[in-house]
Design a protein around this motif. Structure first.
Motif: not given
Length: 283
Positions: A130-131, A138-143, A155-158, A165-166
């Motif tokens: 998240a940080a 412009s970055v996307c990511g996977t947890a 997921q609640e935090n996102f 969306d990212r």
């Protein structure tokens, strides 16, 4: 019996100090704010007013729980991390300020406008990802998270940070995740406490953080070995890895990184002066 809010603050501070809380004045104020529902400014304005019976009763309940060493973040339901307010409860490790160093080091490797894909292995509450996403639009990511309960918290935090969306969530093990080769950078704060020392941790950690988020095996390195074996097999050459480590794990984790084909190592300390982060690149 009546008491002003100022008197409640003083009594709460003294009580927390008596039971061994390290920042009693700060926590007393936070608990009075929780009990009363007042803002920080509102509490200052009303310090000489008589507290309502409902507020006094709510504070008593909160003080009892805090005296039993239930973490403040669990009582409030929130924790501040890297300028973000994150939901926090017993489903995942409470994000701590020491881990903000991981974000600093990772951000230094991500160009400002880069459209990178990053991943957070063992995301827990989702704090690191998240940080990073908040700081790099412009970055996307996977947890990646093995615990469905912790993943739900992430997921609640996102969701509440408008990052859905990212930020995608993968529930499962590192072994089951197949996105290694698509990433430009991977971060992780894996379990790294030696099993035999878990019982010596502060009650807030030992009794309330999930054990699986803490226990790094006999020598604290089990998760690093597992992770780096997979990283060596699947990460692309030139991609980056940023790891949180224990204060005494700089050398053994560095050795593991070198054994698995990582170079360009850099070492970073937290605000307390302890070794906390190692960054490296895949060769």
């Amino acid at each position: 019996m009546t008491a002003t809010y100022a008197q409640l603050l003083l009594a709460a501070t003294q009580h927390l100090q008596t039971v061994g809380i390290s920042s009693p004045a700060y926590e007393a104020r936070q608990l009075v704010l929780l009990a009363s529902g007042l803002t920080a400014e509102g509490l200052i304005a009303r310090e000489q007013d008589d507290a309502t019976p409902a507020h006094r009763a709510a504070l008593t309940e909160l003080l009892d729980q805090r005296a039993a060493r239930r973490p403040l973040a669990h009582l409030s339901g929130w924790v501040d991390f890297y300028g973000l307010r994150l939901k926090s409860d017993a489903r995942a490790l409470i994000p701590r300020s020491d881990s903000e160093c991981v974000v600093d080091v990772a951000l230094a490797r991500i160009p400002e406008q880069a459209e990178w894909r990053i991943a957070d292995l063992g995301t827990g509450s989702g704090a690191l990802l998240a940080a990073l996403l908040h700081s790099r639009p412009s970055v996307c990511g996977t947890a990646i998270e093995a615990s469905a309960e912790a993943g739900a918290l992430a997921q609640e935090n996102f969701d509440h940070l408008d990052l859905t969306d990212r930020a995608e969530l993968f529930i499962g093990s590192w072994a089951a995740w197949t996105g290694w080769e698509r990433c430009d950078l991977i971060v992780s704060n894996p379990p790294y406490i030696r099993s035999e020392t878990l019982l010596t941790l502060e009650p807030e950690v030992r009794d309330f953080d999930p054990r699986k988020a803490l226990d790094g095996g006999q020598d604290g390195l089990a998760c690093y070995r597992n992770m780096l074996a997979r990283a060596a097999e699947h990460m692309r050459a030139g991609t980056h890895l940023v790891l949180e480590i224990g204060y005494d794990q700089n050398q053994p984790v560095s050795d593991l990184l070198k054994q698995h084909g990582f170079a360009d190592l850099s070492h970073h300390r937290d605000l307390g002066g302890n070794d906390r982060v190692i960054a490296a690149s895949k060769t």
